[in-house]
Design a protein around this motif. Structure first.
Motif, mmCIF file in Angstrom:
data_model
loop_
_atom_site.group_PDB
_atom_site.id
_atom_site.type_symbol
_atom_site.label_atom_id
_atom_site.label_comp_id
_atom_site.label_asym_id
_atom_site.label_seq_id
_atom_site.Cartn_x
_atom_site.Cartn_y
_atom_site.Cartn_z
ATOM 1 N N THR A 6 13.771 -17.927 39.013
ATOM 2 C CA THR A 6 13.077 -18.689 37.975
ATOM 3 C C THR A 6 13.408 -18.125 36.603
ATOM 4 O O THR A 6 13.246 -16.930 36.351
ATOM 5 C CB THR A 6 11.551 -18.643 38.178
ATOM 6 N N ASP A 7 13.902 -18.988 35.705
ATOM 7 C CA ASP A 7 14.175 -18.604 34.333
ATOM 8 C C ASP A 7 12.844 -18.481 33.588
ATOM 9 O O ASP A 7 12.061 -19.429 33.523
ATOM 10 C CB ASP A 7 15.055 -19.662 33.652
ATOM 11 N N ARG A 8 12.569 -17.307 33.020
ATOM 12 C CA ARG A 8 11.274 -17.074 32.387
ATOM 13 C C ARG A 8 11.059 -17.941 31.146
ATOM 14 O O ARG A 8 9.933 -18.309 30.823
ATOM 15 C CB ARG A 8 11.135 -15.606 32.004
ATOM 16 N N ASP A 9 12.136 -18.241 30.423
ATOM 17 C CA ASP A 9 12.003 -19.028 29.191
ATOM 18 C C ASP A 9 11.756 -20.508 29.488
ATOM 19 O O ASP A 9 10.834 -21.119 28.949
ATOM 20 C CB ASP A 9 13.251 -18.857 28.317
ATOM 21 N N SER A 10 12.583 -21.080 30.365
ATOM 22 C CA SER A 10 12.462 -22.510 30.653
ATOM 23 C C SER A 10 11.557 -22.787 31.852
ATOM 24 O O SER A 10 11.162 -23.939 32.062
ATOM 25 C CB SER A 10 13.848 -23.101 30.929
ATOM 26 N N GLU A 11 11.254 -21.727 32.631
ATOM 27 C CA GLU A 11 10.471 -21.850 33.867
ATOM 28 C C GLU A 11 11.163 -22.757 34.886
ATOM 29 O O GLU A 11 10.531 -23.294 35.785
ATOM 30 C CB GLU A 11 9.055 -22.363 33.573
ATOM 31 N N ARG A 12 12.473 -22.913 34.743
ATOM 32 C CA ARG A 12 13.244 -23.719 35.686
ATOM 33 C C ARG A 12 13.620 -22.862 36.890
ATOM 34 O O ARG A 12 14.125 -21.747 36.739
ATOM 35 C CB ARG A 12 14.507 -24.247 35.016
ATOM 36 N N GLU A 14 15.695 -22.214 40.470
ATOM 37 C CA GLU A 14 16.959 -22.574 41.124
ATOM 38 C C GLU A 14 17.090 -21.777 42.414
ATOM 39 O O GLU A 14 16.870 -20.567 42.438
ATOM 40 C CB GLU A 14 18.136 -22.256 40.201
#
Length: 199
Positions: A6-12, A14
């Motif tokens: 999980t990307d912390r900035d975008s919360e996306r 994968e």
């Protein structure tokens, strides 16, 4: 193994497939938490403050200094970058350590970094400095100052399981390795290239 990142900035989130998972992202590692659910931390009573400021280099411009004062106060400073706007200056990182309480066990929520105003730190180090380093001025001119407790965790019996392992603050030395380090170093204390004392 299947891993969700999980990307912390975008919360996306994968999903990826990998043969090895290396957790190297700090004491709050979710991977460590899944393998070793103990969430407690040992706080030895020291409050730490960290900040940065662009200043003229001190000493040779490439020195780390650790300064001891009264009441177990300590101040660590070292340069981290010369990529700054004005020639002849550099970005200096500092860490101030102040004894604040008796040692005790605290939760993970109590270990988080908290933004703080450098004006709240300056009085603690009022008058600190040398002709080669103005500590009070360094703190006063700093940005992005954080406060947090100096904590430790009990060593793990192992650093991982199968293809999953840790490095850095996500894991500590197994007991046998920690004993070896203590034997070699005498005490597990931070060392620096230049030490000074305030009297």
């Amino acid at each position: 193994m299947n891993v969700t990142v999980t990307d912390r900035d975008s919360e996306r989130a994968e999903k990826v497939t990998a043969r090895v998972l290396l957790a190297a992202y700090g004491v709050h590692s979710s991977v460590r938490q899944q393998l070793h659910p103990d969430t407690s931390f040992h706080w030895e009573g020291t409050r730490m403050f960290r900040g940065t400021a662009v200043r003229e280099p001190f000493l040779d411009g490439a020195t780390m200094t650790l300064i001891y004062g009264e009441e177990e106060k300590r101040f660590l400073a070292y340069p981290i970058s010369r990529d700054v706007e004005n020639e002849g200056e550099e970005l200096i990182n500092w860490v101030a350590m102040v004894t604040e309480a008796d040692s005790r066990t605290i939760s993970g929520d109590d270990t988080k970094n908290e933004p703080t105003d450098p004006k709240d730190v300056v009085p603690t180090f009022r008058g600190w400095g040398f002709d080669w380093l103005d500590i009070e001025g360094l703190v006063a001119e700093s940005t992005d100052v954080l406060r947090y407790p100096m904590t430790d965790r009990e060593p793990l019996d192992s650093w991982g399981e199968g293809g999953v392992t840790f490095m850095g603050d996500a894991g500590h030395q197994p007991p046998e390795r920690r004993k070896l380090l203590r034997h070699r170093n005498g005490r597990r204390r931070c060392r620096s290239h230049h030490r000074s004392s305030l009297t």
